[in-house]
Structures are given as structure tokens and as C-alpha cells.
Design an enzyme around this catalytic site. Structure first.
Site, PDB file in Angstrom:
ATOM      1  N   ARG A  46       6.919   3.126  -6.865  1.00 23.91           N
ATOM      2  CA  ARG A  46       6.572   4.539  -7.051  1.00 23.91           C
ATOM      3  C   ARG A  46       7.692   5.328  -7.725  1.00 23.91           C
ATOM      4  O   ARG A  46       8.869   4.990  -7.614  1.00 23.91           O
ATOM      5  CB  ARG A  46       6.281   5.197  -5.703  1.00 23.91           C
ATOM      6  CG  ARG A  46       4.888   4.950  -5.194  1.00 23.91           C
ATOM      7  CD  ARG A  46       4.646   5.770  -3.945  1.00 23.91           C
ATOM      8  NE  ARG A  46       3.282   5.623  -3.473  1.00 23.91           N
ATOM      9  CZ  ARG A  46       2.817   6.110  -2.347  1.00 23.91           C
ATOM     10  NH1 ARG A  46       3.629   6.796  -1.550  1.00 23.91           N
ATOM     11  NH2 ARG A  46       1.563   5.948  -1.991  1.00 23.91           N
ATOM     12  N   GLU A  67      -0.665  -2.695  -7.809  1.00 24.19           N
ATOM     13  CA  GLU A  67      -2.067  -2.538  -7.423  1.00 24.19           C
ATOM     14  C   GLU A  67      -2.781  -3.876  -7.299  1.00 24.19           C
ATOM     15  O   GLU A  67      -3.608  -4.074  -6.410  1.00 24.19           O
ATOM     16  CB  GLU A  67      -2.794  -1.627  -8.418  1.00 24.19           C
ATOM     17  CG  GLU A  67      -2.413  -0.164  -8.312  1.00 24.19           C
ATOM     18  CD  GLU A  67      -2.754   0.445  -6.963  1.00 24.19           C
ATOM     19  OE1 GLU A  67      -3.662  -0.062  -6.286  1.00 24.19           O
ATOM     20  OE2 GLU A  67      -2.107   1.433  -6.583  1.00 24.19           O
ATOM     21  N   GLY A 111      -1.772 -14.969  -1.004  1.00 19.23           N
ATOM     22  CA  GLY A 111      -3.213 -15.105  -0.787  1.00 19.23           C
ATOM     23  C   GLY A 111      -4.068 -14.612  -1.938  1.00 19.23           C
ATOM     24  O   GLY A 111      -3.567 -14.029  -2.903  1.00 19.23           O
ATOM     25  N   TYR A 149     -11.785   0.088  -8.870  1.00 15.17           N
ATOM     26  CA  TYR A 149     -10.696   0.709  -8.128  1.00 15.17           C
ATOM     27  C   TYR A 149      -9.373   0.600  -8.879  1.00 15.17           C
ATOM     28  O   TYR A 149      -8.645   1.588  -9.027  1.00 15.17           O
ATOM     29  CB  TYR A 149     -10.539   0.079  -6.741  1.00 15.17           C
ATOM     30  CG  TYR A 149      -9.181   0.407  -6.160  1.00 15.17           C
ATOM     31  CD1 TYR A 149      -8.922   1.658  -5.619  1.00 15.17           C
ATOM     32  CD2 TYR A 149      -8.123  -0.506  -6.240  1.00 15.17           C
ATOM     33  CE1 TYR A 149      -7.661   1.999  -5.147  1.00 15.17           C
ATOM     34  CE2 TYR A 149      -6.861  -0.178  -5.774  1.00 15.17           C
ATOM     35  CZ  TYR A 149      -6.637   1.071  -5.233  1.00 15.17           C
ATOM     36  OH  TYR A 149      -5.391   1.406  -4.790  1.00 15.17           O
ATOM     37  N   ASP A 167      -9.828   3.520  -2.133  1.00 13.00           N
ATOM     38  CA  ASP A 167      -9.573   2.269  -1.433  1.00 13.00           C
ATOM     39  C   ASP A 167     -10.023   2.410   0.014  1.00 13.00           C
ATOM     40  O   ASP A 167     -10.671   3.399   0.388  1.00 13.00           O
ATOM     41  CB  ASP A 167      -8.099   1.876  -1.546  1.00 13.00           C
ATOM     42  CG  ASP A 167      -7.176   2.777  -0.728  1.00 13.00           C
ATOM     43  OD1 ASP A 167      -7.637   3.835  -0.226  1.00 13.00           O
ATOM     44  OD2 ASP A 167      -5.982   2.436  -0.586  1.00 13.00           O
ATOM     45  N   CYS A 219      -4.354   9.179   9.160  1.00 13.81           N
ATOM     46  CA  CYS A 219      -5.771   8.946   9.448  1.00 13.81           C
ATOM     47  C   CYS A 219      -6.015   7.451   9.622  1.00 13.81           C
ATOM     48  O   CYS A 219      -6.807   6.834   8.911  1.00 13.81           O
ATOM     49  CB  CYS A 219      -6.628   9.525   8.321  1.00 13.81           C
ATOM     50  SG  CYS A 219      -8.380   9.712   8.732  1.00 13.81           S
TER      51      CYS A 219
END
Length: 379
Positions: A46, A67, A111, A149, A167, A219
Site C-alpha cells: 500500500r 490482489e 495454495g 473483483y 470482496d 465489521c
């Protein structure tokens, strides 16, 4: 899908009834951005909030790489892999110049290995096109491995386009904000429409990251910290005192259990016999010890009768691993053998094992047969 009137609406700040008004949307976005400025997560891919306003911008390569890595993977798991990738390959051209085998080795353990194959294919294409990523959602979606996305995330975060980035964190925030009763699988188009109405023209990239941070840190799925939420006054689920009920999900089907056997052949010097899996399909292009023919749909043999070659095979235990659509149990067998590697196999020396493109399930198998083979040699 539930009728439209089953989705409760919040009362907009400007007093207009119905769905959140433009004024209410602006106020929600403003509060969320102010919260993000003060409480954003410090992540290696970022830039600081407000970078575009200062004439700076995020590196599209780093945004894209992060991403892709973050798909179906946690932030904490991705950090070390991301740092390793950008240290090895600091630009998309450098990644394109790398061998597919080296990329798969660097990806091993993360993965969802089709992501690594698409990552390499995308880097190759972008490098051939001059090393510049497209700066629109439509353009980004023409690249390998970039879907709805990911294209929206790159467009917003790297190019400050007003894209709706949705997402799992954002879905949770929006279903609670609007008390969406429709089960999540069917509610996705409604959620996207609601996010589109919230996206501000100024700082859409920061807004996208703010929404994701809100879902990740405030959240949360269990015990959300509602009293710290910057948009709690607009949250319909909080008003009804039941935010954890959202998002509504249909009951999950039990995953089928598949079985098979794996054979760890060890040489006297500690080298382990490996082979490369086919490029396409589950764990495509990764490295493995010999196994029986299990797949997501069928079991494989579980005894030494199915061993790839004769040896003094001894049972070393059993391991379990859970894939997206099925669970797997492998009986593990171990033997010491001498001589050259059989056709289609190769010997990996003891000090090289931890650097091979071994998926997690194969690391479990080797550790079951030779405790410490992966962990000790990695250290």
C-alpha cells in the site's frame, strides 16, 4: 431471491426516504475515508492514504501482485510471500523473465495454484505489451487471471478509477448496513449496485481499501466492534441489534472425502524422489512425491500394491488435507532406495527440499514420512 421490500433501508441523512440518497452516500463515504486516514492497516503493497492527491500513486505491479495473492488467502499469510516476490522480481518485466518453475517454487504453500500459473501468463503478456497495465476495468479484464473483483480493485487502487470493489469483507459490511435478507450467493448483484452508489469520485482507491479494512478489523464475522464503526449510525443491522446474522448464508453441503496413498522414497543421503504434476488440473505444475490416482471425484488405491515401483515400503502414518471442494486422506508409505531416479522422476537433495514447488499437502506427506525434513531444512 427475496422480494425487494424485504431488504430494510436506512433513513438517509437528508431525510429522503427509500434507498440511501446521494447526500447520504457522500456522508457515509466521507466518514469512512476519515476513519481510514486514522486507522488504515499498514500493508507492504500500500501507499499512504491520500497519495493521489499529493501527486503520488500506487505501483500497479504491486497492487496486481497483492490482489492475486490475496484471493482466497489471508493478509497475514500473503505478507511474507509478497515481500519475497518483489525482492526476487521487483517489476513485471522481471517476473516475466523468470522461469515458470521458479515462480511455482516461490508460490509453493500459498495454495490455489492456478493463480500462480495465471500470474506468470499475465506478467508475460503485460511485458510483451510494453510493461504497462491497462488502467480501466475493461482493459484489465482482458489479462489472464483477472476477473471482475481483481479488475475493479486494480483500477481503483492503482489508477484511482471509481470502481465498485466487492470482496468478502465488503459483502459483509453491505449486508449489515442494509440488512439484506437475500442469501449471499443470490445477493451479490444487489450488493454491487449498493456499493456503486457509495463510491466517491474523489479518492475511490482509498474508499475501496477503507471498506475492506472496515470489514477486516471492525465489521468482523464474529463479535463485530460496532461501537468503533464510523458508519454505525447508518447500519440497519445494528439498529435491529443483530449484525452477526448477516450475511445470510444457505447451509453448506458436506465436502466429500477422498482417499489415496503417497509414497516417499528416500536415498541414503537424504534426497527425496519427486515428480512434476501435469500443468493443468488440481495442483497443476507443482511438485509431488508419487501418489495413487486420487482426484476431487474419485478415490485412489490406499495400499502398497499401487506403489510406483517395488521397494520395502513401510506405513508412516496418515495425513489429512482440505481442498476447496473436497477433503483428502492419504496413507503415507516410506522406503529407502538406491540408484538413479526412475523415468519421470528426479532426486531432490536434502538441502533443496524446502525450496521445491511442493504444495502444502505434499509437505505434510514428507513430514509424516521423515519428521523434520521440511521444517528443519527450511531453517
Amino acid at each position: 431471491m427475496a422480494p425487494q421490500d424485504q431488504t430494510r433501508k436506512t433513513e438517509p441523512e437528508d431525510g429522503v426516504s427509500g434507498e440511501t440518497s446521494n447526500t447520504g452516500s457522500r456522508h457515509i463515504a466521507a466518514r469512512l475515508l476519515a476513519w481510514y486516514d486514522a486507522h488504515h492497516r499498514d500493508l507492504p503493497w500500500r501507499v499512504t492514504p491520500g497519495a493521489f492527491a499529493r501527486g503520488a500513486r500506487a505501483d500497479p505491479y504491486r497492487v496486481w501482485l497483492s490482489e492475486v495473492m490475496l484471493q482466497q488467502t489471508t493478509v497475514e499469510a500473503v505478507k511474507a510471500y509478497f515481500r519475497n516476490f518483489v525482492e526476487k522480481w521487483p517489476t513485471v518485466e522481471a517476473l516475466a523473465a523468470a522461469s515458470a518453475e521458479d515462480v511455482m517454487k516461490a508460490w509453493a504453500g500459498l495454495g490455489y495454484y492456478s493463480r500462480a500459473r495465471n500470474l506468470k501468463a499475465c506478467a508475460d503478456l503485460v511485458a510483451r505489451q510494453g510493461g504497462q497495465f491497462p488502467d480501466t476495468e475493461a482493459g484489465l479484464r482482458t489479462l489472464p487471471g483477472i476477473g471482475l473483483y481483481t479488475a475493479a480493485a486494480i483500477a481503483a487502487i492503482a489508477f484511482d478509477r471509481p470502481a465498485a470493489v466487492v470482496d468478502g469483507n465488503v459483502e459483509r459490511v453491505m449486508t449489515r448496513l442494509h440488512s439484506i435478507e437475500t442469501p449471499l450467493g443470490e445477493a451479490k448483484p444487489e450488493i454491487r449496485t449498493l456499493v456503486e452508489k457509495l463510491v466517491p469520485q474523489a479518492r475511490p482507491g482509498d474508499f475501496a481499501q477503507a471498506m475492506m479494512d472496515l470489514g477486516a478489523t471492525i465489521c468482523t464475522p464474529k463479535r463485530p466492534r460496532c461501537m468503533l464503526c464510523p458508519v454505525r449510525e447508518d447500519c440497519s443491522a445494528l439498529l435491529s441489534d443483530d449484525p452477526e446474522r448477516f450475511p445470510v448464508r444457505l447451509p453448506k453441503d458436506n465436502k466429500p472425502l477422498r482417499k489415496g496413498a503417497a509414497f516417499v522414497a528416500e536415498r541414503d543421503d537424504g534426497a527425496i524422489l519427486l515428480r512434476k504434476r501435469p500443468e493443468k488440473g488440481l495442483l497443476g505444475g507443482m511438485t509431488e512425491v508419487p501418489t495413487t490416482g486420487w482426484t476431487a471425484r474419485i478415490d485412489g488405491a490406499t495400499t502398497t500394491d499401487a506403489a510406483p515401483f517395488p521397494a520395502d515400503w513401510r506405513r508412516a502414518g496418515q495425513i489429512g488435507h482440505v481442498f476447496t471442494h473436497f477433503a483428502l486422506e492419504l496413507d503415507v508409505f516410506h522406503a529407502r532406495i538406491k540408484g538413479d531416479a526412475p523415468a519421470g522422476y528426479f532426486w531432490s537433495l536434502a538441502h533443496d527440499i524446502s525450496g521445491e514447488a511442493l504444495p502444502t499437502v505434499m509437505k505434510k506427506v514428507i513430514e509424516a514420512a521423515i519428521p523434520g525434513a521440511i521444517k528443519a531444512r527450511r531453517a
